[in-house]
Scaffold this motif. Structure first.
Motif, PDB file in Angstrom:
ATOM      1  N   THR A  35      95.640  44.058  60.809  1.00  0.00           N
ATOM      2  CA  THR A  35      95.138  43.769  62.032  1.00  0.00           C
ATOM      3  C   THR A  35      95.804  44.781  62.647  1.00  0.00           C
ATOM      4  OG1 THR A  35      94.280  41.373  60.985  1.00  0.00           O
ATOM      5  CG2 THR A  35      93.654  42.983  63.966  1.00  0.00           C
ATOM      6  N   GLU A  36      97.279  44.819  62.910  1.00  0.00           N
ATOM      7  CA  GLU A  36      97.592  45.982  64.236  1.00  0.00           C
ATOM      8  C   GLU A  36      97.100  46.993  63.290  1.00  0.00           C
ATOM      9  OE1 GLU A  36      99.631  47.660  66.886  1.00  0.00           O
ATOM     10  OE2 GLU A  36      98.558  45.771  66.841  1.00  0.00           O
ATOM     11  N   LEU A  41      95.297  52.757  63.403  1.00  0.00           N
ATOM     12  CA  LEU A  41      93.685  53.694  62.546  1.00  0.00           C
ATOM     13  C   LEU A  41      93.239  54.207  63.216  1.00  0.00           C
ATOM     14  CD1 LEU A  41      93.537  52.600  58.963  1.00  0.00           C
ATOM     15  CD2 LEU A  41      95.259  55.032  59.768  1.00  0.00           C
ATOM     16  N   GLY A  42      92.698  52.890  63.940  1.00  0.00           N
ATOM     17  CA  GLY A  42      91.129  53.540  65.066  1.00  0.00           C
ATOM     18  C   GLY A  42      91.616  54.200  66.047  1.00  0.00           C
ATOM     19  N   VAL A  43      92.936  53.761  66.681  1.00  0.00           N
ATOM     20  CA  VAL A  43      93.519  54.424  67.947  1.00  0.00           C
ATOM     21  C   VAL A  43      93.865  55.730  67.794  1.00  0.00           C
ATOM     22  CG1 VAL A  43      95.219  54.193  69.606  1.00  0.00           C
ATOM     23  CG2 VAL A  43      94.525  52.595  69.086  1.00  0.00           C
ATOM     24  N   ALA A  44      94.428  56.191  66.219  1.00  0.00           N
ATOM     25  CA  ALA A  44      94.631  57.212  65.705  1.00  0.00           C
ATOM     26  C   ALA A  44      93.200  58.273  65.712  1.00  0.00           C
ATOM     27  CB  ALA A  44      95.547  57.377  64.604  1.00  0.00           C
ATOM     28  N   CYS A  45      92.950  57.262  65.088  1.00  0.00           N
ATOM     29  CA  CYS A  45      91.593  57.935  64.713  1.00  0.00           C
ATOM     30  C   CYS A  45      90.289  58.661  66.099  1.00  0.00           C
ATOM     31  CB  CYS A  45      89.621  57.326  64.359  1.00  0.00           C
ATOM     32  SG  CYS A  45      89.057  58.409  63.914  1.00  0.00           S
ATOM     33  N   ASP A  46      90.895  58.104  66.952  1.00  0.00           N
ATOM     34  CA  ASP A  46      90.425  58.127  68.587  1.00  0.00           C
ATOM     35  C   ASP A  46      91.133  59.498  68.974  1.00  0.00           C
ATOM     36  OD1 ASP A  46      87.993  56.202  69.354  1.00  0.00           O
ATOM     37  OD2 ASP A  46      89.458  55.249  69.050  1.00  0.00           O
ATOM     38  N   VAL A  47      92.386  59.448  69.520  1.00  0.00           N
ATOM     39  CA  VAL A  47      93.321  60.338  69.132  1.00  0.00           C
ATOM     40  C   VAL A  47      93.332  61.897  68.133  1.00  0.00           C
ATOM     41  CG1 VAL A  47      95.645  61.304  69.548  1.00  0.00           C
ATOM     42  CG2 VAL A  47      95.221  59.442  69.904  1.00  0.00           C
ATOM     43  N   ALA A 279      96.573  55.415  56.219  1.00  0.00           N
ATOM     44  CA  ALA A 279      97.539  55.222  56.004  1.00  0.00           C
ATOM     45  C   ALA A 279      97.875  53.420  55.297  1.00  0.00           C
ATOM     46  CB  ALA A 279      98.199  54.558  57.389  1.00  0.00           C
ATOM     47  N   ALA A 280      98.799  53.884  54.368  1.00  0.00           N
ATOM     48  CA  ALA A 280      98.878  52.725  52.879  1.00  0.00           C
ATOM     49  C   ALA A 280      98.759  51.656  53.763  1.00  0.00           C
ATOM     50  CB  ALA A 280     100.269  53.268  52.212  1.00  0.00           C
ATOM     51  N   GLN A 281      98.435  50.628  53.105  1.00  0.00           N
ATOM     52  CA  GLN A 281      98.403  49.452  53.204  1.00  0.00           C
ATOM     53  C   GLN A 281      99.261  48.994  53.491  1.00  0.00           C
ATOM     54  OE1 GLN A 281      95.459  47.123  50.993  1.00  0.00           O
ATOM     55  NE2 GLN A 281      93.584  48.512  51.351  1.00  0.00           N
ATOM     56  N   PRO A 282      99.952  48.239  54.858  1.00  0.00           N
ATOM     57  CA  PRO A 282     100.951  47.196  54.557  1.00  0.00           C
ATOM     58  C   PRO A 282     101.426  45.795  53.890  1.00  0.00           C
ATOM     59  CG  PRO A 282      99.513  46.351  56.586  1.00  0.00           C
ATOM     60  CD  PRO A 282      98.954  47.969  56.050  1.00  0.00           C
ATOM     61  N   VAL A 283     102.390  45.997  53.615  1.00  0.00           N
ATOM     62  CA  VAL A 283     102.724  45.617  52.454  1.00  0.00           C
ATOM     63  C   VAL A 283     103.107  43.696  52.648  1.00  0.00           C
ATOM     64  CG1 VAL A 283     103.873  45.013  49.973  1.00  0.00           C
ATOM     65  CG2 VAL A 283     103.202  46.872  49.917  1.00  0.00           C
ATOM     66  N   ASP A 284     102.264  42.836  52.039  1.00  0.00           N
ATOM     67  CA  ASP A 284     102.221  41.439  52.691  1.00  0.00           C
ATOM     68  C   ASP A 284     104.093  40.925  51.855  1.00  0.00           C
ATOM     69  OD1 ASP A 284     102.762  38.779  53.290  1.00  0.00           O
ATOM     70  OD2 ASP A 284     101.509  38.248  51.763  1.00  0.00           O
ATOM     71  N   PRO A 285     104.897  41.058  52.485  1.00  0.00           N
ATOM     72  CA  PRO A 285     106.485  40.647  52.359  1.00  0.00           C
ATOM     73  C   PRO A 285     106.727  39.126  51.318  1.00  0.00           C
ATOM     74  CG  PRO A 285     106.402  41.046  54.762  1.00  0.00           C
ATOM     75  CD  PRO A 285     105.160  41.223  54.351  1.00  0.00           C
ATOM     76  N   GLY A 286     106.591  38.613  52.533  1.00  0.00           N
ATOM     77  CA  GLY A 286     106.254  37.526  51.204  1.00  0.00           C
ATOM     78  C   GLY A 286     107.898  36.442  51.995  1.00  0.00           C
ATOM     79  N   PHE A 287     107.685  35.415  51.662  1.00  0.00           N
ATOM     80  CA  PHE A 287     109.393  34.403  52.035  1.00  0.00           C
ATOM     81  C   PHE A 287     110.372  35.659  51.995  1.00  0.00           C
ATOM     82  CE2 PHE A 287     112.462  31.399  51.514  1.00  0.00           C
ATOM     83  CZ  PHE A 287     112.782  31.143  53.366  1.00  0.00           C
ATOM     84  N   LEU A 288     110.106  36.042  50.542  1.00  0.00           N
ATOM     85  CA  LEU A 288     111.577  36.708  50.390  1.00  0.00           C
ATOM     86  C   LEU A 288     111.894  37.862  51.365  1.00  0.00           C
ATOM     87  CD1 LEU A 288     112.370  36.160  46.870  1.00  0.00           C
ATOM     88  CD2 LEU A 288     113.704  35.035  48.846  1.00  0.00           C
TER      89      LEU A 288
END
Lengths: 595, 229
Positions: A35-36, A41-47, A279-288
């Motif tokens: 979400t962040e 990305l939205g802010v960057a688009c505005d910028v 931007a590349a989608q953030p990867v879910d790091p998971g527990f490890l």
């Protein structure tokens, strides 16, 4: 044990909950990160939109300054007055334009077009330089510039995209007069995209109908997905596309990317021009992954180690306390009770004193004690029936069993005198006697010579040395048994309770008794060699006790042992019978033990 | 703030003269236009709104290049409609509005360096398909009175209108509002003005053409450029 189990259950439940929480916690974090990222990305688009607008303002200002240059005004005034344009005029005006372009500081335009008042191209600078005469009037940007407006637009030609700014050229001498217009174009390049990307921290790309024109990094988007995203914006105000555009997940090769699209204004919009912030989608790091990202700082500072440590200590203390109360202490009490039982200080375990399973153990032990008592009583009764009442020290006394019996037995009255301590000892398995080497309790040792084991017989020949039977003073000679009945009738009568030693000492008995054995003697040499060993020990013991051995032949002795063994086997169901020679009351005695 | 002198664009007068007229005068005149309508909203706006320059007032919208003056009267005696040449000079036609008599051939000549793909709005088969290359010619014949809007599908700003009328007497108007119908047979005619996308809604104006000489006509366009519905 109940509360211990409850506690272990609670600990396991807490551990499972903690594990599940640890596994699940990265997910909201990853979701928040996504979400962040989308918000970013939205802010960057505005910028980027602001940067492009600011860039357009700068370009318009530069174009206005270009148009106000005196040489430009003069050149276009002259050209506007001409009915037809020619090469000479074109080159002259182009030269003027080139000189002015050189004076521009900062990012120089990629082209400049100088128009007369009719909108005809008088000269091109840095683009199609030898061409002139075409009328650009008709394009909104040019029409507005010829009418007196300054503005910008985005043009597409020669497979390239250009940010174009236009300004009217106005003669300001005696009369104010429009004499033409100037257009300055800046090509949209990868360098521009990279510069924008460097400002916003995410990638930027410019596209026409889904085809890339310039990108901060080369990414091949799925065209249909991007066109669909653009299509969703078609009804809104292009200036608000960055706010209206929803982040679009799109696959680019092997990469998962989140992109925000916004339509480009101007003529580019009619050719489906747009720019993308991606931007590349953030990867879910998971527990490890989350675990690997832990740093030292995460576990220091305000980390609630006190709370964690306190919880651990509390859980441990409660667990240990419950173990102590419900397991250790009852076990120790049971152990002490069993030791007392082993020492003969008690005859039964106190069942009520032990809670729970320990009480069950105590009850089980007591039940077994009772069973052994009954079996011993039965065995003794059988031996008594077989061998006759066994006075003290006589052959047939099963001393071992007798010692295990409690003073008060459920099956009946116990012996008058307390039994000697058992050879059995708790927690001292190494001192357990081997077969044929019974351990004599200290009390018995003080009064009587220790039993002579089979081995000891072999290693202690004769009567002389050693601390056992030989060292004991010779006991007084016991009274002779009553003379046995003689004659054939005596054989047929129910035999009186016999004692083996009496029979074996038949040297003092009636000859008829010897000769009238109830069962025929086994053939010579047919006896178990073990009987011969026992016989030799018995003879040696008798001699040691100064007893007479002349009448005791091996055959008689062996017959007795055979009958005794067989009877014991039949009565007790045992598989073997062990004979032990020992001294009792100063006389050699023989003890039969079912094995 | 005075108005700047108007830039008078060359008025390409397209004349369709009736053949074989023995007694012919002429018609010349001027169109008096009211205040120009407000400039249309910015088209293809860029990142910025357009801003007026600080040195001179913005020019008003030029309305006369979008006008066509037509004389309607007795039909000409015989003769064939004259071919009309329409120049494509770049990003626009030389004249945004031209006239053509019914049955005339309209020839579009691309004098620019840009190839175009022209198409008639609502009549996709009227103009032969394919690009009209520089110096190339594409022609078509108009068979009925009406309007034909020609454009380039790749350049939305490029548009031109052919006004097809039964009369062979029509003329475009220059930036100063002047027009010249050339030789017109003697007689009485009704004058109409086409503007942009339709006919100006104005009181009927009769023009009497003498046998010799030119009739001077002044046409007053009502304020607001009202169009007939």
């Amino acid at each position: 044990m109940f509360w211990s189990k409850i506690w272990f259950f609670l600990i396991a439940l807490a551990a499972t909950a903690a594990l599940a929480l640890a596994l699940a916690l990265p997910r909201p974090a990853a979701r928040a990160q996504a979400t962040e990222e989308q918000r970013r990305l939205g802010v960057a688009c505005d910028v980027v939109d602001i940067l492009l607008t600011d860039d357009a303002r700068n370009r318009v200002e530069v174009t206005g300054a270009f148009a106000r240059t005196g040489t430009v005004v003069s050149a276009l005034e002259t050209a506007s007055a001409a009915e037809k344009l020619d090469d000479v005029r074109m080159k002259q005006v182009r030269s003027v334009g080139e000189e002015v372009v050189k004076t521009i500081e900062g990012r120089k335009p990629d082209f400049a077009i100088l128009l007369d008042r009719r909108g005809r191209v008088v000269a091109n600078v840095n683009i199609d330089q030898d061409e002139y005469g075409d009328t650009l009037a008709g394009r909104p940007l040019v029409d507005d510039a010829l009418a007196g407006y300054l503005r910008d637009d985005i043009w597409v030609f020669n497979n390239s995209m250009y940010f174009v700014a236009a300004s009217p050229v106005i003669k300001r001498d005696a009369t104010v007069e429009y004499v033409g217009a100037v257009l300055l174009g800046h090509k949209v390049t990868n360098e521009l995209a990279q510069k924008l990307a460097g400002s916003v921290g995410v990638d930027v790309g410019f596209y026409l109908a889904g085809e890339p024109v310039a990108q901060s990094r080369s990414v091949s988007f799925d065209k249909a997905t991007m066109q669909k995203a653009i299509g969703a914006l078609s009804s809104g105000d292009p200036a608000r596309d960055c706010q209206a555009s929803k982040p679009t997940p799109v696959r680019a090769g092997k990469e998962n990317i989140t992109a925000i699209v916004a339509r480009l204004p101007g003529e580019a919009a009619t050719k489906q021009g747009y720019f993308t912030i991606f931007a590349a989608q953030p990867v879910d790091p998971g527990f490890l992954g989350t675990f690997k990202r832990l740093t030292k700082d995460d576990l220091t500072g305000d980390f609630p180690w006190v709370l964690v440590g306190g919880g651990f200590v509390l859980a441990l203390a409660i667990g240990i306390g419950l173990m102590l109360v419900e397991t250790d202490r009852p076990l120790r009490r049971l152990t002490a009770d069993v030791v007392k039982l082993a020492k003969g200080e008690t005859e039964r375990l106190a069942e009520d004193a032990h809670p729970g399973k320990f009480g069950s153990i105590a009850r089980s032990v007591n039940i077994h004690i009772d069973k052994l008592g009954r079996e011993a009583k039965t065995a003794k009764k059988d031996l008594d029936q077989l061998l006759g009442p066994a006075p003290e020290g006589s052959l047939g006394t099963i001393d071992l069993l007798a010692t295990a019996l409690p003073s008060v037995r459920p099956g009946g009255a116990g012996p008058a005198t307390p039994p000697p301590p058992s050879e059995f000892r708790f927690g001292d398995s190494g001192s357990s006697p081997a077969r044929g080497t019974p351990v004599v309790p200290p009390a018995a040792t003080a009064k009587t010579p220790p039993p002579v084991s089979f081995k000891n017989i072999g290693t202690q020949p004769g009567v002389g040395g050693g601390a056992a039977p030989v060292a004991a003073p010779p006991p007084p000679k016991p009274p002779l048994p009553p003379p046995p009945q003689t004659g054939p009738m005596a054989v047929q009568k129910a035999p009186p309770p016999l004692r083996l030693d009496d029979d074996i000492l038949g040297g003092n008995a009636e000859p008829s008794t010897v000769g009238a054995a109830p069962t025929p003697p086994p053939p010579a040499g047919g006896y178990d060699p073990y009987f011969k060993e026992v016989y030799d020990q018995f003879i040696a013991m008798k001699q040691a006790c100064n007893e007479q051995t002349s009448g005791l032949t091996f055959e008689k002795f062996a017959d007795k042992l055979v009958r005794n063994r067989d009877d014991l086997k039949a009565k007790t169901g045992c598989t073997e019978v062990k004979f032990t020679v020992y001294v009792k009351d100063g006389k050699a005695a023989l003890k039969a033990t079912p094995v | 703030m005075g108005l700047p002198p108007r830039v008078i664009a060359p008025a390409y007068l397209v004349l369709a003269l009736g053949a074989g007229t023995a007694m012919a005068g002429g018609v010349a005149g001027k169109v008096e236009v009211p205040a120009a309508p407000a400039r249309a909203a910015v088209s293809n706006k860029g990142f910025l709104d357009r801003v007026e320059n600080p040195l001179a007032p913005v020019k008003p919208v030029a309305t006369t290049p979008q006008m066509l003056v037509v004389l309607e009267g007795p039909p000409p005696a015989g003769g064939t409609p004259v071919q009309v040449v329409w120049e494509l000079v770049g990003e626009s036609f030389a004249k945004p509005v031209i006239g053509a008599q019914v049955g005339a051939k309209v020839e579009i000549k691309n004098t620019s360096r840009t190839p175009r793909s022209l198409v008639a709005k609502g009549q996709p088969k009227l103009i032969e398909g394919g690009p009209l290359n520089p110096s190339g010619v594409r022609s078509f014949r108009v068979d009925a009175a009406g309007l034909i809007e020609v454009g380039d599908s790749d350049a939305p700003h490029l548009k031109g209108t052919v006004v097809v009328v039964a009369s062979p007497y029509f003329a475009t108007v220059d930036a100063a509002g002047k027009f010249d119908l050339g030789e017109v047979p003697e007689g009485t005619y009704k004058l109409q003005v086409f503007y942009g996308t339709g006919w100006i809604d104005q009181p009927e104006q009769q023009v009497v053409v003498p046998a010799k000489g030119k009739a001077e006509v002044t046409v007053k366009i009502p304020a607001g450029y009202p169009l007939k519905k």
